[in-house]
Design a protein around this motif. Structure first.
Motif, short mmCIF file in Angstrom:
data_model
loop_
_atom_site.label_atom_id
_atom_site.label_comp_id
_atom_site.label_asym_id
_atom_site.label_seq_id
_atom_site.Cartn_x
_atom_site.Cartn_y
_atom_site.Cartn_z
N SER A 15 -43.72 22.88 -6.80
CA SER A 15 -42.46 22.14 -6.79
C SER A 15 -42.56 21.03 -7.83
O SER A 15 -43.29 20.05 -7.64
N VAL A 16 -41.87 21.20 -8.94
CA VAL A 16 -42.05 20.32 -10.09
C VAL A 16 -40.79 19.52 -10.37
O VAL A 16 -39.68 20.06 -10.36
N VAL A 17 -40.97 18.23 -10.61
CA VAL A 17 -39.87 17.38 -11.07
C VAL A 17 -39.81 17.50 -12.58
O VAL A 17 -40.80 17.23 -13.27
N ALA A 18 -38.68 17.93 -13.10
CA ALA A 18 -38.53 18.13 -14.54
C ALA A 18 -37.27 17.43 -15.03
O ALA A 18 -36.38 17.09 -14.25
N LEU A 19 -37.21 17.24 -16.34
CA LEU A 19 -36.08 16.57 -16.97
C LEU A 19 -35.24 17.55 -17.76
O LEU A 19 -35.78 18.43 -18.44
N ALA A 20 -33.93 17.38 -17.68
CA ALA A 20 -33.05 18.10 -18.60
C ALA A 20 -33.17 17.45 -19.97
O ALA A 20 -33.50 16.25 -20.09
N ALA A 21 -32.93 18.22 -21.01
CA ALA A 21 -33.09 17.71 -22.37
C ALA A 21 -32.21 16.48 -22.63
O ALA A 21 -32.58 15.59 -23.40
N GLY A 22 -31.06 16.41 -21.95
CA GLY A 22 -30.15 15.29 -22.20
C GLY A 22 -30.34 14.11 -21.27
O GLY A 22 -29.54 13.17 -21.30
N ALA A 23 -31.38 14.12 -20.45
CA ALA A 23 -31.62 13.00 -19.52
C ALA A 23 -31.75 11.69 -20.28
O ALA A 23 -32.42 11.62 -21.31
N GLY A 24 -31.10 10.62 -19.76
CA GLY A 24 -31.11 9.33 -20.43
C GLY A 24 -32.37 8.52 -20.16
O GLY A 24 -33.11 8.78 -19.20
N PHE A 25 -32.60 7.54 -21.02
CA PHE A 25 -33.81 6.72 -20.96
C PHE A 25 -34.01 6.10 -19.57
O PHE A 25 -35.07 6.22 -18.97
N GLY A 51 -40.85 20.39 -24.02
CA GLY A 51 -41.60 19.19 -24.37
C GLY A 51 -42.02 18.44 -23.13
O GLY A 51 -41.78 18.89 -22.00
N VAL A 52 -42.66 17.30 -23.34
CA VAL A 52 -43.11 16.44 -22.24
C VAL A 52 -42.82 15.00 -22.63
O VAL A 52 -43.08 14.58 -23.76
N VAL A 53 -42.27 14.24 -21.68
CA VAL A 53 -42.07 12.81 -21.88
C VAL A 53 -43.07 12.06 -21.01
O VAL A 53 -43.16 12.32 -19.80
N SER A 54 -43.84 11.17 -21.62
CA SER A 54 -44.83 10.38 -20.89
C SER A 54 -44.46 8.90 -20.92
O SER A 54 -43.57 8.48 -21.67
N GLU A 55 -45.16 8.13 -20.12
CA GLU A 55 -44.94 6.68 -20.15
C GLU A 55 -45.23 6.12 -21.53
O GLU A 55 -44.57 5.19 -21.98
N ALA A 56 -46.23 6.70 -22.22
CA ALA A 56 -46.57 6.23 -23.56
C ALA A 56 -45.39 6.43 -24.51
O ALA A 56 -45.13 5.58 -25.38
N ASP A 57 -44.66 7.54 -24.35
CA ASP A 57 -43.49 7.78 -25.20
C ASP A 57 -42.42 6.72 -24.95
O ASP A 57 -41.79 6.21 -25.88
N THR A 88 -32.62 9.74 -25.23
CA THR A 88 -32.61 10.92 -24.35
C THR A 88 -34.00 11.55 -24.33
O THR A 88 -34.85 11.24 -25.17
N ALA A 89 -34.19 12.46 -23.38
CA ALA A 89 -35.48 13.15 -23.27
C ALA A 89 -35.81 13.90 -24.56
O ALA A 89 -36.97 13.93 -24.99
N SER A 95 -43.27 17.32 -28.52
CA SER A 95 -43.00 18.75 -28.57
C SER A 95 -43.74 19.36 -29.76
O SER A 95 -43.85 18.72 -30.81
N PRO A 96 -44.28 20.58 -29.61
CA PRO A 96 -44.26 21.41 -28.40
C PRO A 96 -45.19 20.86 -27.33
O PRO A 96 -46.15 20.14 -27.63
N ALA A 97 -44.90 21.22 -26.10
CA ALA A 97 -45.71 20.73 -24.98
C ALA A 97 -47.04 21.46 -24.92
O ALA A 97 -47.14 22.63 -25.29
#
Length: 232
Positions: A15-25, A51-57, A88-89, A95-97
């Motif tokens: 069960s994974v929490v994921a982001l849509a590409a257009g998710a806002g900051f 891709g992957v968004v991290s806290e560092a990003d 946005t995400a 990327s690539p992840a």
């Protein structure tokens, strides 16, 4: 690897929490805080990881807030500057992840994490579709494998078919994942191989090998050996 081989699919979180590409900051920040996750996969409309968004990003925006790279973007690292302006995400993601496949071994996934310096990997199928996520903590779960289960595998899958006398002369004890092999065996040439195979068993923390060859009878003195036995 010998015997039972654990794969990423055995330990991953499905069960994974994921982001849509257009998710806002701000939505990304809220999700990370509420879910207590430091990195999130980004998926497209077909649930494929892009891709992957991290806290560092996300922190690029704060790091470069007072930097002159805002004024003269060409003088600074372009990717960092772009992420600092991202909203946005898609703007923020790496990327690539770096991903893993469900059938990959835990050792293989651990090597990828170490080599790429990441704490978790999205797990994708052959089409790149998100199937789960595996973290460093997930990979460590194999070390919670019960001692009796490890001992059973070592006895019957590793030791049993390696020595001429089978498992009989070899004592196998497992405590907190540490395997002790003790006893005397006729053929000591296979001991290094057995020790290496035991180390490859999932859940083994260490191996203490106390195996020795057969006891040798003391040789008789030549003159005594040639004398016939004395009569009564």
């Amino acid at each position: 690897m010998y015997g039972s081989v654990y794969t990423v699919s055995d330990v991953m979180t499905r069960s994974v929490v994921a982001l849509a590409a257009g998710a806002g900051f701000k939505d990304i920040v809220r999700t990370m805080r509420t879910q207590r996750i430091s990195a999130l996969p980004v998926i497209d409309a077909r649930n494929r990881v892009v891709g992957v968004v991290s806290e560092a990003d996300l922190l690029r925006k704060e790091e470069l807030r007072d930097s002159d790279q805002d004024v003269h973007p060409r003088t600074g690292p372009v990717p960092a500057h772009d992420k600092a302006r991202g909203v946005t995400a898609t703007d923020l993601m790496t990327s690539p992840a770096v991903t893993a496949r469900p059938e990959e071994t835990l050792a293989g996934a651990a090597r990828v994490m170490a080599r790429r310096g990441v704490k978790r990997l999205p797990v994708v199928d052959a089409d790149g579709v998100l199937r789960g996520i595996v973290s460093r903590g997930d990979l460590l779960r194999v070390f919670l494998r019960p001692d009796p289960e490890i001992a059973e595998e070592v006895r019957h899958e590793v030791v049993g078919g390696r020595f001429p006398d089978g498992i009989g002369p070899v004592r196998v004890e497992v405590r907190e994942g540490v395997v002790t092999l003790a006893g005397r065996v006729r053929d000591t040439s296979v001991v290094p191989l057995v020790e290496r195979l035991v180390r490859s068993v999932e859940g083994v923390v260490d191996v203490r090998c106390e195996l020795a060859g057969p006891r040798h009878r003391p040789a008789l003195e030549p003159d005594l050996a040639s004398e016939p036995p004395s009569g009564p």
